[in-house]
Design an enzyme around this catalytic site. Structure first.
Site: not given
Length: 234
Positions: A57, A206, A209
């Site tokens: 990701s 979060d 990221h």
């Protein structure tokens, strides 16, 4: 890794420890909001060198717009330096090294041209899930061996273990990237979120990221290493 990098790594590890109940990096990806005012860039020639960004990701552009992920921003950073290259996004959110190992040949076999360089960035989800570091090493080793067999240069981007996994796990996990880079004579960017994770304005909510600005910092850091590997870029 430079001294600042170790600090970044520790802070990221602490954030990962707090967010570990998520189970996997980017496993529940939310739809990206549409961004306005996206910059229009000149098209890249079909015969420009191909760079494949193969990762999880952190490569895939988690919760970012189509031009905000690592591949498009790295391509733009290269273009700003006068280096024309096509950067293909081959990042898959939630991928472990085992999943990456399974799909690597498919990606390479179906590329429009032989890559001039592969960016390899996997292992974060292995760490999040507490997968044995020996398995992570073996999978990365196998991918690097396959890329060497195909005579494709590699830029390896590293990750660090969360502190709550313990010192024994960290001792096995953290050296993987530098040791494999040395084994396969690959270029190394020791910690993918260096100079990013320490700045909340560069991270998503979060704390795991990067946001679009954070990806820009990563792309800027990677660009010189990519340029060194590309033909006719000197």
């Amino acid at each position: 890794m430079k001294t600042a990098g170790w600090r970044s790594a520790f802070i990221y590890g602490c954030a990962v420890a707090l967010c570990q109940p998520l189970a996997a990096c980017g496993s529940a990806e939310a739809p990206a909001a549409k961004r306005e005012g996206a910059e229009t860039r000149a098209p890249i020639a079909d015969d420009a060198p191909l760079v494949i960004a193969f990762g999880d990701s952190l490569y895939a552009g988690y919760q970012l717009g189509p031009k905000e992920g690592l591949a498009p921003q790295l391509q733009a950073a290269l273009a700003a330096d006068g280096v024309a290259a096509r950067v293909q996004n081959a990042g898959v959110s939630g991928d472990t090294t085992a999943a990456g190992r399974q799909r690597l040949n498919f990606v390479l076999d179906n590329a429009k041209a032989k890559p001039a360089l592969v960016l390899l960035g996997l292992g974060g989800n292995d760490m999040l899930r507490g997968i044995d570091a020996d398995q992570t090493r073996a999978n990365l080793d196998a991918m690097l061996a396959e890329l060497k067999r195909r005579d494709i240069p590699v830029l390896l981007t590293g990750m660090v273990a969360a502190p709550n996994l313990g010192a024994d796990y960290a001792r096995k996990f953290n050296p993987i990237y530098a040791e494999l880079a040395a084994k396969y004579d690959a270029s190394l960017y020791p910690f993918i979120l260096d100079d990013v994770v320490t700045d909340p304005s560069l991270m998503l909510g979060d704390h795991m990221h990067p946001n679009a600005k954070g990806v820009a910092v990563i792309a800027k850091g990677l660009a010189p290493l990519v340029e060194e590997q590309l033909p006719d870029s000197e």
